[in-house]
Motif scaffolding. Structure first.
Motif, PDB file in Angstrom:
ATOM      1  N   LYS A 384     -12.695 101.829 -16.054  1.00  0.00           N
ATOM      2  CA  LYS A 384     -12.730 100.261 -15.609  1.00  0.00           C
ATOM      3  C   LYS A 384     -11.842 100.448 -14.581  1.00  0.00           C
ATOM      4  N   ILE A 385     -10.628 102.037 -14.367  1.00  0.00           N
ATOM      5  CA  ILE A 385      -9.673 102.150 -13.274  1.00  0.00           C
ATOM      6  C   ILE A 385     -10.932 101.938 -11.795  1.00  0.00           C
ATOM      7  N   TYR A 386     -12.407 102.583 -12.352  1.00  0.00           N
ATOM      8  CA  TYR A 386     -12.590 102.733 -11.008  1.00  0.00           C
ATOM      9  C   TYR A 386     -12.952 101.089 -10.674  1.00  0.00           C
ATOM     10  N   PHE A 387     -13.601 100.669 -11.221  1.00  0.00           N
ATOM     11  CA  PHE A 387     -14.020  98.714 -11.084  1.00  0.00           C
ATOM     12  C   PHE A 387     -12.595  98.163 -10.272  1.00  0.00           C
ATOM     13  N   LYS A 388     -11.345  98.481 -10.839  1.00  0.00           N
ATOM     14  CA  LYS A 388     -10.356  97.920 -10.073  1.00  0.00           C
ATOM     15  C   LYS A 388     -10.094  98.079  -9.498  1.00  0.00           C
ATOM     16  N   HIS A 389     -10.015  99.816  -8.631  1.00  0.00           N
ATOM     17  CA  HIS A 389     -10.103  99.745  -7.630  1.00  0.00           C
ATOM     18  C   HIS A 389     -11.197  99.234  -6.644  1.00  0.00           C
ATOM     19  N   LEU A 390     -12.715  98.316  -6.799  1.00  0.00           N
ATOM     20  CA  LEU A 390     -13.574  98.183  -6.538  1.00  0.00           C
ATOM     21  C   LEU A 390     -13.430  96.902  -6.318  1.00  0.00           C
ATOM     22  N   ALA A 391     -13.172  95.729  -7.110  1.00  0.00           N
ATOM     23  CA  ALA A 391     -12.892  95.060  -7.039  1.00  0.00           C
ATOM     24  C   ALA A 391     -11.486  94.511  -6.451  1.00  0.00           C
ATOM     25  N   ASN A 392     -10.344  95.535  -6.486  1.00  0.00           N
ATOM     26  CA  ASN A 392      -9.433  94.765  -5.336  1.00  0.00           C
ATOM     27  C   ASN A 392     -10.084  94.986  -3.781  1.00  0.00           C
ATOM     28  N   LEU A 393     -10.955  96.552  -3.656  1.00  0.00           N
ATOM     29  CA  LEU A 393     -11.994  96.250  -2.473  1.00  0.00           C
ATOM     30  C   LEU A 393     -12.269  94.790  -1.579  1.00  0.00           C
ATOM     31  N   VAL A 394     -12.928  95.142  -2.600  1.00  0.00           N
ATOM     32  CA  VAL A 394     -13.874  94.118  -2.373  1.00  0.00           C
ATOM     33  C   VAL A 394     -13.094  92.077  -2.804  1.00  0.00           C
ATOM     34  N   THR A 395     -12.318  91.743  -3.138  1.00  0.00           N
ATOM     35  CA  THR A 395     -12.025  90.151  -3.020  1.00  0.00           C
ATOM     36  C   THR A 395     -11.036  90.176  -1.844  1.00  0.00           C
ATOM     37  N   HIS A 396     -10.189  91.365  -1.595  1.00  0.00           N
ATOM     38  CA  HIS A 396      -9.077  91.031  -0.434  1.00  0.00           C
ATOM     39  C   HIS A 396      -9.845  91.866   1.047  1.00  0.00           C
ATOM     40  N   GLY A 397     -11.534  92.361   0.347  1.00  0.00           N
ATOM     41  CA  GLY A 397     -12.372  91.839   2.377  1.00  0.00           C
ATOM     42  C   GLY A 397     -12.795  90.105   2.225  1.00  0.00           C
ATOM     43  N   LEU A 398     -13.081  90.033   0.861  1.00  0.00           N
ATOM     44  CA  LEU A 398     -13.485  88.728   1.443  1.00  0.00           C
ATOM     45  C   LEU A 398     -12.657  87.696   1.409  1.00  0.00           C
ATOM     46  N   ALA A 399     -10.859  87.585   1.254  1.00  0.00           N
ATOM     47  CA  ALA A 399      -9.840  87.571   1.944  1.00  0.00           C
ATOM     48  C   ALA A 399      -9.941  87.264   3.293  1.00  0.00           C
ATOM     49  N   SER A 400     -10.098  88.090   3.233  1.00  0.00           N
ATOM     50  CA  SER A 400     -10.045  89.130   5.191  1.00  0.00           C
ATOM     51  C   SER A 400     -10.793  87.754   6.148  1.00  0.00           C
ATOM     52  N   CYS A 401     -11.904  88.157   5.458  1.00  0.00           N
ATOM     53  CA  CYS A 401     -13.152  87.037   5.720  1.00  0.00           C
ATOM     54  C   CYS A 401     -13.293  85.494   5.775  1.00  0.00           C
ATOM     55  N   HIS A 402     -11.710  85.222   5.462  1.00  0.00           N
ATOM     56  CA  HIS A 402     -11.743  83.908   5.190  1.00  0.00           C
ATOM     57  C   HIS A 402     -12.054  83.084   4.353  1.00  0.00           C
ATOM     58  N   TYR A 403     -12.688  83.852   2.913  1.00  0.00           N
ATOM     59  CA  TYR A 403     -13.094  83.436   1.299  1.00  0.00           C
ATOM     60  C   TYR A 403     -11.414  83.379   0.695  1.00  0.00           C
ATOM     61  N   SER A 404     -10.718  82.468   0.100  1.00  0.00           N
ATOM     62  CA  SER A 404      -9.282  82.846  -0.142  1.00  0.00           C
ATOM     63  C   SER A 404      -9.742  83.288  -1.251  1.00  0.00           C
TER      64      SER A 404
END
Length: 621
Positions: A384-404
Motif C-alpha cells: 500500500k505504501i508503494y501504491f500511495k507513492h504511485l497515486a501521488n505521482l499520477v494525481t499531481h501529474g494530472l493536476a500539472s496537466c490541468h486536470y484539477s
C-alpha cells in the motif's frame, strides 16, 4: 473556363467531402461554373466585404491563413480545404467576418453562390451539410488542423466503415484449414477463432508468416497453437477514433467488430491510412510516447484547441465527451507508466479505476479527477505504501496537466480510496444498506467506475457486488430518487429567474446544478433498475427504454434535452476559452437569445416530468 481543364477540376473536386456524394453529371455541371484564381504570397481575399457574387473557395495548391477582422488567427488552410461557405447561408451569423491571405503562392477554385444554390435544390442533403457546419476547418495558433473529410471518418461509427469479410473458425481446426478459409474462401487477412462459443483468439496473414512458415510449424497443428490469445475487439457503435487509438496503443492492424459475442466485421489500418491527419489521434500518440510530466503538461493548449474544434464543428456533445475522455485516458495511462518506471514494478495486481464523468465517457474542459486504486486481496501494508507513492505521482501529474484535483478528495492518493477488492466490496455493501448523506455522496461518485490500467476483472467484481446489494435492498433506489428530486429545474426561468444569489457567480444560472446533474442522476436510477453495465448517461436511458421501463416518448425527450443542454454548456465554455477566460457552468441570462430561452424551457419541463415519473415508479410506497 477552358473545357480542357474540366476533367482535372472535376476529378479534384470529386474527392472532397461533400462533393464526393454528388452524382457524376451534377458534379460535372457544377464544375462548368468554377472560376480559377491565382494569388501571390501576401494577397488577400476579404470575405467581410459585400460582393456581388459570393463564392465557395477551394484551395487547389498552396496555403491560406484566415484571420478575423481584429487580427486573431481563425484557421490555416491547405489543399482540399474549403472556406467561405458560412456566407452561403443567410441564417448563419458570422458577425466578425474574416479575411484570408495567401501565405504562399496559391491556386483557388471558386464556385459561385448561385451555382451552389442550384445544386442545393437538386440535392438537399448537400445543402444540409453546408447549413449544419460553422466552418470546414478549425484551427488555433497551435496548428490544430481538422478538415471535414477527416472528421467525417473518425467521428463515424465503426460499423459504418468496417468490412464484412472476415473468417470465423474454431480452435480445433488445423492451420492448413484456417489458411484455406482465409485465402481461398473469403480472401481476408484475418480470422477470429472461437471455442465453446467464445472468442479465444485471432490469426492474421502476417502471423501465419511469422509463426508458422518462419518457425517451421506443422500446418496440420491446431490453429490455437499459434493464434493471438484474447484479442482486442471493437463494437460497431464505437467511434472510429476510438478504434484508431486502440490500434496505436497496442500496435495492432486488425480489429474484429463484435456485437453480442458475434463477429460481424473487421476494421483494419487500411481503413484509416487515407485520413492520417486527425489531430486528436496525433495528440494521443504524442501522449503515449511523452517522456515526462512536463512534456505531457505542454500538450494542454492542444487539448483545448481540439475541444474548441469539436464544439465549433457542431459535433454531437456525446461524441465530444468520448473524444475528450480518450485523451484523458491517455494522460492517465502514460502517467501511471511513468510512475511505475520510477518506482519499479507493482508489488501486486491492481486496477486503476476512474469514476464520475471520466468513467461515463463524458469528459470536458472542466472535468476534474475522480479516481481510485483497487488492490489484490493479498496486498500487504508495504504494498500500500508503494501504491500511495504511485497515486501521488499520477494525481499531481494530472493536476500539472490541468486536470484539477478533486475538491472532495475522491482520488487514489487518498488512503480510503486505495484499498483491496474485499474492502471495496464492503464499501458498496455499507453504502447501499445505509445510504445516509456521506454514504450517498460516496456511492454517487463510485456508481460509475471504469478500469484505465491493470486488472479489469476487479471492476467487474465490484459492479456485480453493487448489483447484488441493490437486489437485496429495494429501498436503495427510492433513496436515490429522493435525493435526485431534491433539486428542481428552474421552470420559472426567464420570467423570474432562478439564479445564484451570492458569490462570484451571482445572478447567473448554474446549468450543471439545475439541469445536467439532474439528468445524470435520473440516468443512474434508470440504469441501475435494469442492471445496465454501461455508464454513459445516454446509454443508461437507452437500456431502460429497451427494457420497457422508460417509454419511447420519454426516452426521446430526455435524450433531446440532454444533448441540447450539453451543447449549450459547451458553447458557453467555448466563448470563455476564446476570450482567454476560465470556462465555467454559470451562464449570464443576458446572453440568452430567444432560441436558447425557448429550448431551455422545454428541456427543464422534460427533466421535471421525468423526475415525477421516477418518483412514481421507484419512490417509497
Amino acid at each position: 473556363m477552358p473545357q480542357s481543364l474540366l476533367p482535372n477540376i472535376s476529378l479534384f473536386i470529386s474527392q472532397i467531402d461533400p462533393f464526393d456524394k454528388i452524382e457524376t453529371e451534377k458534379l460535372r455541371e457544377l464544375c462548368t461554373h468554377v472560376k480559377i484564381s491565382y494569388l501571390a504570397k501576401g494577397e488577400t481575399v476579404d470575405l467581410a466585404e459585400n460582393e456581388k457574387e459570393t463564392s465557395l473557395y477551394i484551395v487547389r495548391t498552396g496555403s491560406m491563413e484566415q484571420r478575423k477582422t481584429n487580427g486573431v488567427l481563425r484557421a490555416r488552410l491547405g489543399p482540399e480545404d474549403l472556406f467561405g461557405f458560412t456566407f452561403l447561408n443567410a441564417a448563419v451569423d458570422d458577425d466578425d467576418g474574416y479575411y484570408a491571405t495567401a501565405i504562399e503562392n496559391t491556386l483557388l477554385y471558386l464556385i459561385p453562390h448561385s451555382a451552389l444554390q442550384t445544386l442545393f435544390k437538386q440535392s438537399p442533403h448537400i445543402a444540409e451539410h453546408f447549413a449544419s457546419q460553422a466552418q470546414v476547418r478549425l484551427k488555433s495558433a497551435l496548428d490544430v488542423v481538422w478538415s471535414n473529410k477527416e472528421k467525417g471518418l473518425f467521428l463515424r461509427r465503426v460499423g459504418d466503415i468496417a468490412t464484412g469479410r472476415i473468417a470465423i473458425v474454431t480452435a480445433d481446426m488445423s492451420i492448413q484449414q484456417v489458411a484455406h478459409e482465409m485465402r481461398n474462401v473469403l480472401r481476408t487477412s484475418c480470422a477470429v477463432i472461437y471455442k465453446d462459443n467464445h472468442i479465444v483468439g485471432l490469426i492474421t496473414d502476417r502471423d501465419m508468416t511469422k509463426r508458422v512458415i518462419a518457425d517451421g510449424v506443422d500446418a496440420n497443428s491446431p490453429i490455437e497453437d499459434v493464434m493471438t490469445l484474447s484479442p482486442y475487439i471493437i463494437k460497431p457503435d464505437d467511434l472510429v477514433l476510438h478504434a484508431a487509438s486502440l490500434m496505436m496503443q497496442h500496435n495492432i492492424r486488425n480489429l474484429p467488430v463484435v456485437k453480442d459475442n458475434k463477429v460481424i466485421g473487421l476494421l483494419t489500418t487500411t481503413h484509416l491510412v487515407q485520413n492520417h491527419r486527425m489531430q486528436a489521434i496525433f495528440l494521443i500518440d504524442k501522449i503515449k510516447y511523452a517522456g515526462s510530466t512536463s512534456v505531457l503538461a505542454s500538450f494542454t493548449p492542444e487539448r483545448q484547441a481540439i475541444f474548441e474544434a469539436l464544439v465549433e464543428g457542431k459535433v454531437a456533445p456525446e461524441t465530444i465527451g468520448k473524444v475528450m475522455t480518450m485523451i484523458m485516458d491517455a494522460y492517465n495511462r502514460r502517467l501511471i507508466q511513468i510512475a511505475i518506471d520510477k518506482l519499479g514494478p507493482p508489488p501486486c495486481e491492481f486496477s486503476w479505476i476512474v469514476a464520475g464523468s471520466h468513467a461515463r465517457n463524458e469528459v470536458h474542459m472542466l472535468s476534474d479527477q475522480d479516481n481510485a486504486i483497487v488492490l489484490a486481496d493479498n496486498a500487504t501494508d508495504n504494498d500500500k505504501i508503494y501504491f500511495k507513492h504511485l497515486a501521488n505521482l499520477v494525481t499531481h501529474g494530472l493536476a500539472s496537466c490541468h486536470y484539477s484535483l478533486c475538491s472532495g478528495n475522491y482520488m487514489a492518493s487518498t488512503s480510503k480510496w486505495c484499498q483491496s477488492v474485499s474492502i471495496w466490496k464492503a464499501y458498496y455493501k455499507k453504502w447501499v444498506a445505509n445510504p445516509e448523506y456521506e454514504c450517498l455522496l460516496n456511492i454517487s461518485v463510485f456508481l460509475e467506475i471504469r478500469t484505465i490500467y491493470g486488472n479489469a476483472d476487479y471492476e467487474t467484481e465490484l459492479r456485480n457486488a453493487l448489483y447484488n446489494n441493490i437486489k437485496n435492498n429495494r429501498e436503495f433506489l427510492s433513496t436515490l430518487v429522493k435525493d435526485a428530486v431534491n433539486t428542481n429545474p428552474p421552470l420559472g426561468i426567464f420570467n423570474k429567474l432562478v439564479l445564484e444569489k451570492s458569490g462570484e457567480n451571482k445572478k447567473t444560472l448554474d446549468v450543471k446544478k439545475y439541469a445536467i446533474n439532474l439528468i445524470i442522476d435520473l440516468a443512474r436510477i434508470y440504469g441501475l433498475a435494469v442492471e445496465c453495465d454501461l455508464s454513459a448517461t445516454d446509454e443508461r436511458f437507452k437500456a431502460a427504454n429497451e427494457k420497457g421501463i422508460l417509454s419511447d416518448d420519454s426516452f426521446k425527450n430526455i435524450i433531446g434535452a440532454y444533448k441540447f443542454i450539453l451543447s449549450f454548456r459547451f458553447n458557453h465554455q467555448l466563448v470563455a476559452l476564446k476570450q482567454g477566460e476560465e470556462p465555467n457552468n454559470n451562464i449570464n441570462p443576458d446572453h440568452f437569445g430567444s432560441f436558447e430561452r425557448k429550448h431551455l424551457k422545454d428541456a427543464f419541463r422534460i427533466i421535471a416530468d421525468l423526475q415525477e415519473a421516477a418518483k412514481v415508479r421507484f419512490g417509497s410506497r
